[in-house]
Design a protein around this motif. Structure first.
Motif, mmCIF file in Angstrom:
data_model
loop_
_atom_site.group_PDB
_atom_site.id
_atom_site.type_symbol
_atom_site.label_atom_id
_atom_site.label_comp_id
_atom_site.label_asym_id
_atom_site.label_seq_id
_atom_site.Cartn_x
_atom_site.Cartn_y
_atom_site.Cartn_z
ATOM 1 N N ALA A 85 -13.858 2.085 49.986
ATOM 2 C CA ALA A 85 -12.960 1.687 48.895
ATOM 3 C C ALA A 85 -13.248 0.230 48.539
ATOM 4 C CB ALA A 85 -11.508 1.843 49.312
ATOM 5 N N LEU A 86 -13.085 -0.120 47.297
ATOM 6 C CA LEU A 86 -13.194 -1.512 46.885
ATOM 7 C C LEU A 86 -11.925 -2.266 47.271
ATOM 8 C CD1 LEU A 86 -14.941 -1.136 43.437
ATOM 9 C CD2 LEU A 86 -15.773 -2.553 45.311
ATOM 10 N N ASP A 87 -12.062 -3.559 47.475
ATOM 11 C CA ASP A 87 -10.905 -4.390 47.807
ATOM 12 C C ASP A 87 -9.821 -4.221 46.745
ATOM 13 O OD1 ASP A 87 -12.198 -5.345 50.016
ATOM 14 O OD2 ASP A 87 -12.785 -7.264 49.111
ATOM 15 N N GLY A 88 -8.621 -3.967 47.206
ATOM 16 C CA GLY A 88 -7.489 -3.860 46.293
ATOM 17 C C GLY A 88 -7.203 -2.469 45.780
ATOM 18 N N ALA A 89 -8.053 -1.490 46.117
ATOM 19 C CA ALA A 89 -7.853 -0.136 45.580
ATOM 20 C C ALA A 89 -6.524 0.461 46.024
ATOM 21 C CB ALA A 89 -9.013 0.769 45.991
ATOM 22 N N ARG A 90 -6.263 0.410 47.322
ATOM 23 C CA ARG A 90 -5.007 0.985 47.833
ATOM 24 C C ARG A 90 -3.800 0.236 47.277
ATOM 25 N NH1 ARG A 90 -8.758 1.735 51.723
ATOM 26 N NH2 ARG A 90 -8.852 3.818 52.652
#
Length: 207
Positions: A85-90
Motif C-alpha cells: 500500500a502507498l503511504d496514507g492509503a488506509r
C-alpha cells in the motif's frame, strides 16, 4: 429517490498501492514465458492506461488480447504479494468513513486482480469497479454518486471531470503536479498523507 452517502472514489495503481514491483515482476515473467523482450522498468514508469496499451509496444496487435489473458492469469501468483500500500492509503479510506461517507475504488485494472490486491492489503472499500479508464470511469462515479475522485494520472482527472466530481490528484504516479493541474485537477496533493487534512477542510465547507 434516496440520497446516497457522501462518496469518494479512489484510483488503485499508484494512488492506493505501489504496483510497480509486482507489475515489473509480472512483465519480466511474461517476457520469459513468451520469449519476447519487454522493458519492464520502462513499462512501470507509465502505469495508468489499460494493459493492452502497454502490450502493443511489445507484441503484434493481433497477439495482444491473448497475451493480456496470459498476463492476467500469471498476475495473482507473481504481483499481489510484491505490492505494498502507498503511504496514507488506509488513513485516506478511514478519513472518508469518519465523515459517514463511502469509499469506492474505480480502476482500469482487471477487476478480479484489483480485488486481490485490496484483500491482501486489508483495504476494504465499499465497492470495487475495474476495467474502466479515463472518461469511462465516469460511468461508475456517476452510478455511485461520487462527489470526489482521487487519482494520480491525467486520465483520472478526465474521469472525474466527465463525471462532474471534484478531481483530487496525488503526485505519486507518472504525472507531475504541473501535468495534473494542466489537465484540470481541482486539487493537487503530494500524496494521500495529505488527504485526511484536506478532506476535513473540504467537508465543513460543503455543510
Amino acid at each position: 429517490m434516496t440520497h446516497m452517502a457522501f462518496t469518494v472514489g479512489f484510483d488503485l495503481d499508484m494512488t492506493l498501492i505501489d504496483s510497480r514491483p509486482g507489475i515489473r515482476a509480472c512483465y519480466q515473467a511474461l517476457s520469459e514465458r513468451t520469449g519476447t523482450y519487454i522493458d519492464a522498468d520502462l513499462a512501470v514508469t507509465r502505469l495508468g492506461p489499460p494493459l493492452a496499451e502497454e502490450l502493443v509496444n511489445w507484441f503484434p496487435a493481433e497477439e495482444v488480447e491473448a497475451v493480456a489473458d496470459l498476463y492476467r492469469s500469471m498476475y495473482p501468483t507473481i504481483a499481489i504479494a510484491a505490492t505494498p500500500a502507498l503511504d496514507g492509503a488506509r488513513e485516506a479510506i478511514a478519513a472518508v468513513r469518519r465523515t459517514g461517507g463511502r469509499a469506492i475504488v474505480v480502476t482500469a485494472k482487471y477487476e478480479p486482480n484489483a480485488k486481490l490486491h485490496l484483500a491482501h492489503l486489508g483495504l476494504e472499500p465499499d465497492a470495487v469497479i475495474g476495467d474502466l479508464w479515463a472518461e469511462q470511469k465516469a460511468e461508475a462515479l456517476r452510478e455511485h454518486d461520487a462527489a470526489v475522485y482521487v487519482g494520480d494520472h491525467v486520465g483520472d482527472v478526465r474521469g472525474a471531470r466527465t463525471a462532474g466530481a471534484l478531481s483530487v490528484a496525488v503526485a505519486t504516479g507518472p504525472c507531475s503536479p504541473e501535468e495534473l493541474r494542466a489537465a484540470g485537477a481541482d486539487v493537487v496533493l503530494t500524496g494521500l498523507g495529505e488527504f485526511p487534512g484536506w478532506l476535513s477542510d473540504y467537508r465543513p465547507a460543503r455543510a
